[in-house]
Scaffold this active site. Structure first.
Site, PDB file in Angstrom:
ATOM      1  N   ALA A 100     -22.367  56.164  12.239  1.00 56.32           N
ATOM      2  CA  ALA A 100     -22.307  57.289  11.302  1.00 56.32           C
ATOM      3  C   ALA A 100     -21.064  58.110  11.616  1.00 56.32           C
ATOM      4  O   ALA A 100     -20.459  57.960  12.685  1.00 56.32           O
ATOM      5  CB  ALA A 100     -23.540  58.174  11.444  1.00 56.32           C
ATOM      6  N   LYS A 101     -20.646  58.919  10.699  1.00 48.86           N
ATOM      7  CA  LYS A 101     -19.575  59.899  10.961  1.00 48.86           C
ATOM      8  C   LYS A 101     -19.734  61.009   9.942  1.00 48.86           C
ATOM      9  O   LYS A 101     -20.231  60.781   8.832  1.00 48.86           O
ATOM     10  CB  LYS A 101     -18.200  59.244  10.801  1.00 48.86           C
TER      11      LYS A 101
END
Ligand code: NAD
Length: 434
Positions: A123-124
């Protein structure tokens, strides 16, 4: 609040770009995925699925400025794949944060966690804001409101943010506090990279640099060089660059050049890396340090050295300069420093490029240690963190090296093959819902 991604064929991966400016993190990530997948006999449907994120959450973050006005910022959390465990990845505060950048960087986190065999997916996220234009109070209000806007989609078993560009342990402490206040209990495992006093891990700050140094050391040995006779140039003297430089210096290497945003210093006899202030000790002070020669950042990348470590920015090794690079080995400290076109040139020139998803994975690995410590409510000693990191890095290095030598692919493809094989196997084992 949350918006599901909705791709069209217009967003299919583009052909390899020839200029740094043209290549986004998402394009690079997709091209690297496709390139590695071409070496594997695996289900094309799963590869196709992995080119897209699972979900992208876009939120509006209103904050009251110190002068009483209210300003809106846009925040994102891109969750790429979670087949192997909860999503994991940084949160950045930077004016150029975009949805696509978060998706591309989130994909890299999926590979990075898988190559290290951590039970996480990628994720980011971040907020499109210039943190330098915020007071400390404004930054705290932004963080607490952003935490509230994404609260429903994060959590210790769902998605665990960490610091990234423009955010730091204090930001993570505010985020953890905001989340915990709403949940009615202290939940340290919701974020990593916190200050140790609230459940952070010892050794987290130095971890990405330490892992890069370990991989440089192993690469030197693999290519049958003597570390005591190895020259190293490092771009960037922040958390990653300064830790790489100092550890390699301690282990006997000759660190001949380092730089920051203003340029670099060069001494063929080797620099005293401990006396050069890092970005966090005295920002942008490298160039003021006494040394026989100065170099520009562009010149540093083309120095005649054994090992080059780009540890500042993405897209610095491009089609324009890849033919002029004279290093024998490149180890990626920064995320995405090599464009796809440059990668091809290095492959043609037989210059090994040890990829970011392996080399700088010490950060997420010690984040995993932090998460374990939080869940178990038991802190580890710095010695234990360093020993376990060393062990995890050597295990990952050996697995990647095995693919590299047996398949005769690039180091990047070898790392992707390790990561992809694990992810695809997990998808096959779990099957497609419903
Ligand atoms: P940092 O902010 O601590 O330091 C960045 C350094 O790069 C500073 O010395 C700065 O002066 C220099 N720099 C900035 N612009 C530059 C330019 N145009 N040319 C040359 N140097 C420039 O950042 P960091 O945490 O060391 O991160 C560096 C890279 O490593 C980034 O790509 C980051 O995504 C990646 N990374 C960081 C971590 C982490 O946990 N810190 C983990 C994995 C990867």
């Amino acid at each position: 609040m949350a918006s599901q991604s909705n791709f069209t064929h217009d967003e299919e991966p583009a052909e390899a770009s020839d200029t740094a400016e043209a290549e986004s993190a998402l394009e690079t990530a997709r091209q690297q995925l496709q390139h590695a997948a071409d070496h594997l006999d695996i289900d094309r449907n799963i590869i196709e699925r992995l080119k897209y994120p699972k979900k992208v959450h876009e939120v509006t973050v209103p904050i009251e400025r110190d002068d009483g006005t209210v300003e809106m910022f846009t925040g994102y959390r891109a969750q790429h794949d979670s087949v192997r465990g909860p999503h994991k990845g940084g949160l950045r505060y930077h004016p150029e944060v975009t949805r696509d950048e978060c998706v591309g960087l989130g994909m890299w986190m999926t590979w990075k966690c898988a190559v290290m065999d951590l039970p996480f997916g990628g994720a980011k996220g971040g907020v499109a804001v210039n943190p330098k234009e915020l007071s400390k109070d404004e930054k705290e209000r932004l963080t607490r409101r952003f935490a509230e806007e994404i609260r429903a989609v994060i959590g210790p078993t769902v998605d665990i943010p960490a610091p990234d560009m423009g955010t730091d342990p204090q930001t993570m402490a505010w985020l953890m506090d905001a989340y915990s206040m709403q949940e009615g209990e202290t939940v340290p495992g919701v974020v990593t990279g916190k200050p140790p006093v609230v459940g952070g891990s010892k050794g987290r700050d130095e971890a990405p640099g330490r892992s890069v140094a370990i991989i440089v050391r192993e690469a030197i040995e693999h290519y049958e060089k003597d570390i005591n006779e190895t020259s190293v140039a490092i771009q960037g003297y922040g958390s990653v660059g300064s830790n790489v430089a100092r550890l390699l210096d301690d282990w006997g290497a000759n660190v001949v050049a380092v730089s920051d945003v203003n340029g670099g210093i060069y001494d063929t006899n080797g620099l005293d890396t401990h006396s050069i202030p890092s970005h966090h000790e005295d920002p942008e002070a490298v160039i003021g340090h006494d040394a026989p020669e100065t170099v520009t950042n562009a010149e540093l990348l083309e120095l005649d050295v054994d090992v080059l470590v780009p540890a500042a920015l993405g897209n610095v090794l491009t089609a324009e300069n890849a033919r002029d690079v004279r290093a024998d080995i490149i180890v990626e400290g920064a995320n995405g420093p090599t464009t796809t076109a440059a990668d091809r040139i290095f492959a043609d020139r037989e210059i090994p490029v040890i990829p970011d998803i392996l080399a700088n994975a010490g950060g997420v690995t010690v984040s995993y240690f932090e998460w374990l410590q939080d869940i178990n409510r038991r802190a580890w000693s710095l010695e234990r963190v360093r020993n376990e990191l060393e062990e995890e890095m050597l295990t990952a290095w050996d697995v990647v090296k095995n693919e590299f030598t047996t398949r005769e692919v690039t180091w990047r493809d070898a790392a992707y093959i390790v990561a992809l094989s694990r992810i695809v196997e997990a998808h096959e084992a779990r099957g497609l819902w419903p």
